[in-house]
Motif scaffolding. Structure first.
Motif, PDB file in Angstrom:
ATOM      1  N   GLU A   1       0.823  -1.205   0.000  1.00  0.00           N
ATOM      2  CA  GLU A   1       0.000   0.000   0.000  1.00  0.00           C
ATOM      3  C   GLU A   1       0.859   1.259   0.000  1.00  0.00           C
ATOM      4  N   ALA A   2       1.920   1.271   0.812  1.00  0.00           N
ATOM      5  CA  ALA A   2       2.786   2.454   0.858  1.00  0.00           C
ATOM      6  C   ALA A   2       3.423   2.721  -0.501  1.00  0.00           C
ATOM      7  N   ALA A   3       3.875   1.668  -1.168  1.00  0.00           N
ATOM      8  CA  ALA A   3       4.532   1.825  -2.470  1.00  0.00           C
ATOM      9  C   ALA A   3       3.578   2.353  -3.520  1.00  0.00           C
ATOM     10  N   LYS A   4       2.317   1.929  -3.474  1.00  0.00           N
ATOM     11  CA  LYS A   4       1.339   2.341  -4.471  1.00  0.00           C
ATOM     12  C   LYS A   4       0.794   3.741  -4.218  1.00  0.00           C
ATOM     13  N   GLY A   5       0.992   4.257  -3.012  1.00  0.00           N
ATOM     14  CA  GLY A   5       0.408   5.530  -2.639  1.00  0.00           C
ATOM     15  C   GLY A   5       1.209   6.729  -3.120  1.00  0.00           C
ATOM     16  N   LYS A   6       0.720   7.890  -2.755  1.00  0.00           N
ATOM     17  CA  LYS A   6       1.392   9.131  -3.095  1.00  0.00           C
ATOM     18  C   LYS A   6       2.556   9.383  -2.132  1.00  0.00           C
ATOM     19  N   PRO A   7       3.540  10.185  -2.525  1.00  0.00           N
ATOM     20  CA  PRO A   7       4.635  10.523  -1.616  1.00  0.00           C
ATOM     21  C   PRO A   7       4.116  11.197  -0.354  1.00  0.00           C
ATOM     22  N   LEU A   8       4.752  10.887   0.767  1.00  0.00           N
ATOM     23  CA  LEU A   8       4.378  11.483   2.037  1.00  0.00           C
ATOM     24  C   LEU A   8       5.621  11.739   2.869  1.00  0.00           C
ATOM     25  N   VAL A   9       5.443  12.463   3.969  1.00  0.00           N
ATOM     26  CA  VAL A   9       6.521  12.730   4.920  1.00  0.00           C
ATOM     27  C   VAL A   9       6.280  11.868   6.153  1.00  0.00           C
ATOM     28  N   SER A  10       7.295  11.170   6.627  1.00  0.00           N
ATOM     29  CA  SER A  10       7.129  10.320   7.796  1.00  0.00           C
ATOM     30  C   SER A  10       8.411  10.291   8.621  1.00  0.00           C
ATOM     31  N   ILE A  11       8.340   9.578   9.725  1.00  0.00           N
ATOM     32  CA  ILE A  11       9.511   9.291  10.551  1.00  0.00           C
ATOM     33  C   ILE A  11       9.793   7.802  10.448  1.00  0.00           C
ATOM     34  N   CYS A  12      10.939   7.433   9.925  1.00  0.00           N
ATOM     35  CA  CYS A  12      11.409   6.047   9.989  1.00  0.00           C
ATOM     36  C   CYS A  12      12.898   6.049   9.676  1.00  0.00           C
ATOM     37  N   ASP A  13      13.569   4.995  10.032  1.00  0.00           N
ATOM     38  CA  ASP A  13      15.021   5.036  10.184  1.00  0.00           C
ATOM     39  C   ASP A  13      15.781   4.720   8.901  1.00  0.00           C
ATOM     40  N   THR A  14      17.082   5.001   8.947  1.00  0.00           N
ATOM     41  CA  THR A  14      17.907   4.853   7.750  1.00  0.00           C
ATOM     42  C   THR A  14      19.078   3.922   8.002  1.00  0.00           C
ATOM     43  N   LEU A  15      19.447   3.179   6.964  1.00  0.00           N
ATOM     44  CA  LEU A  15      20.526   2.202   7.028  1.00  0.00           C
ATOM     45  C   LEU A  15      21.648   2.638   6.099  1.00  0.00           C
ATOM     46  N   SER A  16      22.873   2.671   6.617  1.00  0.00           N
ATOM     47  CA  SER A  16      24.026   3.145   5.853  1.00  0.00           C
ATOM     48  C   SER A  16      24.892   1.975   5.392  1.00  0.00           C
ATOM     49  N   SER A  17      25.386   2.075   4.166  1.00  0.00           N
ATOM     50  CA  SER A  17      26.333   1.084   3.664  1.00  0.00           C
ATOM     51  C   SER A  17      27.018   1.635   2.435  1.00  0.00           C
ATOM     52  N   ASP A  18      28.320   1.451   2.338  1.00  0.00           N
ATOM     53  CA  ASP A  18      29.039   1.853   1.135  1.00  0.00           C
ATOM     54  C   ASP A  18      28.630   1.010  -0.071  1.00  0.00           C
ATOM     55  N   SER A  19      28.131  -0.202   0.171  1.00  0.00           N
ATOM     56  CA  SER A  19      27.676  -1.065  -0.916  1.00  0.00           C
ATOM     57  C   SER A  19      26.250  -0.696  -1.312  1.00  0.00           C
ATOM     58  N   TYR A  20      26.040  -0.468  -2.603  1.00  0.00           N
ATOM     59  CA  TYR A  20      24.708  -0.170  -3.123  1.00  0.00           C
ATOM     60  C   TYR A  20      24.024  -1.511  -3.385  1.00  0.00           C
ATOM     61  N   TRP A  21      23.500  -2.114  -2.346  1.00  0.00           N
ATOM     62  CA  TRP A  21      22.881  -3.424  -2.469  1.00  0.00           C
ATOM     63  C   TRP A  21      21.433  -3.282  -2.961  1.00  0.00           C
ATOM     64  N   HIS A  22      20.850  -4.404  -3.404  1.00  0.00           N
ATOM     65  CA  HIS A  22      19.487  -4.343  -3.930  1.00  0.00           C
ATOM     66  C   HIS A  22      18.876  -5.741  -3.913  1.00  0.00           C
ATOM     67  N   GLY A  23      17.586  -5.827  -3.647  1.00  0.00           N
ATOM     68  CA  GLY A  23      16.868  -7.090  -3.725  1.00  0.00           C
ATOM     69  C   GLY A  23      16.193  -7.474  -2.421  1.00  0.00           C
ATOM     70  N   THR A  24      15.120  -8.271  -2.555  1.00  0.00           N
ATOM     71  CA  THR A  24      14.291  -8.628  -1.407  1.00  0.00           C
ATOM     72  C   THR A  24      15.053  -9.395  -0.340  1.00  0.00           C
ATOM     73  N   MET A  25      15.868 -10.340  -0.732  1.00  0.00           N
ATOM     74  CA  MET A  25      16.547 -11.168   0.258  1.00  0.00           C
ATOM     75  C   MET A  25      17.521 -10.357   1.111  1.00  0.00           C
ATOM     76  N   ILE A  26      18.310  -9.507   0.447  1.00  0.00           N
ATOM     77  CA  ILE A  26      19.222  -8.657   1.214  1.00  0.00           C
ATOM     78  C   ILE A  26      18.416  -7.687   2.075  1.00  0.00           C
ATOM     79  N   ALA A  27      17.354  -7.122   1.518  1.00  0.00           N
ATOM     80  CA  ALA A  27      16.552  -6.145   2.260  1.00  0.00           C
ATOM     81  C   ALA A  27      15.952  -6.761   3.518  1.00  0.00           C
ATOM     82  N   GLU A  28      15.430  -7.972   3.399  1.00  0.00           N
ATOM     83  CA  GLU A  28      14.858  -8.628   4.580  1.00  0.00           C
ATOM     84  C   GLU A  28      15.928  -8.912   5.625  1.00  0.00           C
TER      85      GLU A  28
END
Length: 349
Positions: A211-238
Motif C-alpha cells: 500500500e505504501a509503495a502504491k500511494g502518493k509521496p508522504l513525509v514520515s519518521i522512519c530510520d535509515t541504514l548506511s552502507s558503502d555497498s549499493y545493495w538491492h533485492g528482497t533477500m538482502i533487504a529482509e
C-alpha cells in the motif's frame, strides 16, 4: 572582486570571506551559520542553489575537488556537498569542522539526500526523517553458499557465533540516535509539505503491491541504514531489516538505505565531543529515489537497472521538506538560537 559584492554581503559573512583569503586578509573571525545543509552529490545540491540565494562561496581546504566550497546566503543558510560514500562524507565534514572558517556551536545541521526505500514504508518521492542511523556494514558476513545448515543468511554481528546474536565488540559507530525533540519539530514543521511527483514514478509503482509503495509521496519518521555497498533485492533487504532490529533492540524501523550517514554522523559526533558543535542540533532526512528491492513482476536486476522516475521527485522533495525546516529556524532564530524550542514556541513560517 567586484566592489558591489562588498555591499551585498552582510557583516556576518564578511569574516568568512576574509578568512578564505577572498579579500586578501590574513585572519578574521569565523562565520556562524544558522543552518548547515549537508548534501552528498550535485543532483541533491542543485535545488538549493537554484532556489536559495546562496551566493557567498567559501572555499574549504580538504573539500572534494568537485565541490570545493560552502555556499551561504545572507540570512545564514549554508549548503555543502560531501561527495558520495563513507570516505568522502567523513573527510568533508572533518575538513569543515576543523577548518576554523566556521563557528558551528549554534549551527543546526540538516542532512538532506536521496535514498532507496522499503516499499512497505514509502514510495518514490516520499520523505523520511530518521530517528536512528544504523551501519549495515560493520559485521561478519559469510557467503550464503557456505553458511551452516539451518542459517537463513550469512550475516553475523561482530564477535557473535550465529545470526541473531548480539555483537560482542564493535567500532562505536554502528548506531546513532538523533535528538528526539529536533526530530519531532522537523516532522511537525514539514509533514504537510507539498511533494513533487511525476507520471513515470506513478506508472512504476504498479510493479509493487504494498500500500505504501502504491500511494502518493508522504513525509514520515522512519530510520535509515548506511552502507558503502549499493545493495538491492528482497533477500538482502529482509536481512537488513533483521539487522536493524538487532542493532537497535527492536526500536528501529528500517525505511531508507543510503551510503553516507553513519560516516557523516561520526564526523559530527567527533566535532561535538571536541566542543565545536552541538550533536542535538542534527536532523537527518532521506527521500526515496528508488525502491530497495524488486517488484512482484521483476527480477532484482530488472529493478536495479530500471528507470523508475523517482530521481526528480526525490531531489526536489529533499529540498522542499528540508528547506521548510531550515527557513523556520532562520526566521525564528531568536527562539532557536538557544536550542530546540518547545512545540508551542515554534513558528510555522
Amino acid at each position: 572582486m567586484k566592489s558591489t559584492w562588498r555591499f551585498s554581503f552582510p557583516a556576518l559573512m564578511l569574516p568568512a570571506l576574509l578568512a578564505a583569503g577572498a579579500l586578501g586578509a590574513s585572519a578574521a573571525e569565523p562565520v556562524k551559520p544558522k543552518v548547515m545543509v549537508i548534501t552528498m552529490f550535485g543532483g541533491e545540491t542543485k535545488p538549493w542553489l537554484e532556489n536559495e540565494k546562496a551566493e557567498i562561496k567559501i572555499p574549504v581546504p580538504g573539500f572534494p575537488k568537485d565541490y570545493p566550497d560552502v555556499a551561504c546566503s545572507a540570512e545564514g543558510l549554508c549548503v555543502l556537498t560531501t561527495a558520495m560514500g563513507y570516505a568522502n562524507a567523513a573527510s568533508t565534514l572533518s575538513a569543515l569542522i576543523y577548518s576554523r572558517l566556521f563557528d558551528l556551536k549554534q549551527t543546526y545541521f540538516i542532512i538532506a539526500g536521496i535514498a532507496g526505500v522499503d516499499p512497505s514504508k514509502g514510495t518514490l518521492g516520499s520523505a523520511h526523517w530518521a530517528r536512528f542511523a544504523i551501519d549495515g556494514s560493520l559485521r561478519h558476513e559469510i557467503d550464503p553458499r557456505q553458511i551452516p545448515e539451518g542459517w537463513s543468511h550469512g550475516v553475523v554481528a561482530l564477535g557473535a557465533k550465529a545470526p541473531g546474536e548480539k555483537a560482542q565488540w564493535g567500532a562505536g559507530t554502528e548506531v546513532y540516535r538523533l535528538n528526539e525533540e529536533f526530530l519531532q519539530r522537523a516532522f511537525a514543521l514539514s509533514r504537510e509539505t507539498a511533494l513533487a511527483d511525476n507520471e513515470e514514478a506513478q506508472g512504476y509503482r504498479a510493479h509493487y503491491t504494498q500500500e505504501a509503495a502504491k500511494g502518493k509521496p508522504l513525509v514520515s519518521i522512519c530510520d535509515t541504514l548506511s552502507s558503502d555497498s549499493y545493495w538491492h533485492g528482497t533477500m538482502i533487504a529482509e536481512s537488513m531489516a533483521k539487522w536493524v532490529a538487532l542493532m537497535t533492540d527492536g526500536k528501529g524501523s528500517y525505511c531508507t538505505t543510503q551510503m553516507e550517514d553513519n560516516a557523516t554522523l561520526t564526523a559530527l559526533r567527533r566535532g561535538a565531543d571536541a566542543g565545536l558543535l552541538d550533536f542535538d542540533r542534527i536532523a537527518l532526512l532521506r527521500t526515496a529515489s528508488n525502491f530497495d528491492r524488486e517488484g512482484t513482476d521483476q527480477t532484482p536486476v530488472e529493478s536495479l537497472t530500471a528507470k523508475s522516475g523517482g530521481f526528480g521527485p526525490s531531489t526536489t522533495n529533499a529540498y522542499r521538506v528540508a528547506s521548510t525546516v531550515a527557513k523556520a529556524i532562520i526566521s525564528d532564530w531568536d527562539k532557536w538560537a538557544g536550542g530546540v524550542p518547545a512545540a508551542e514556541a515554534v513558528s510555522a513560517n
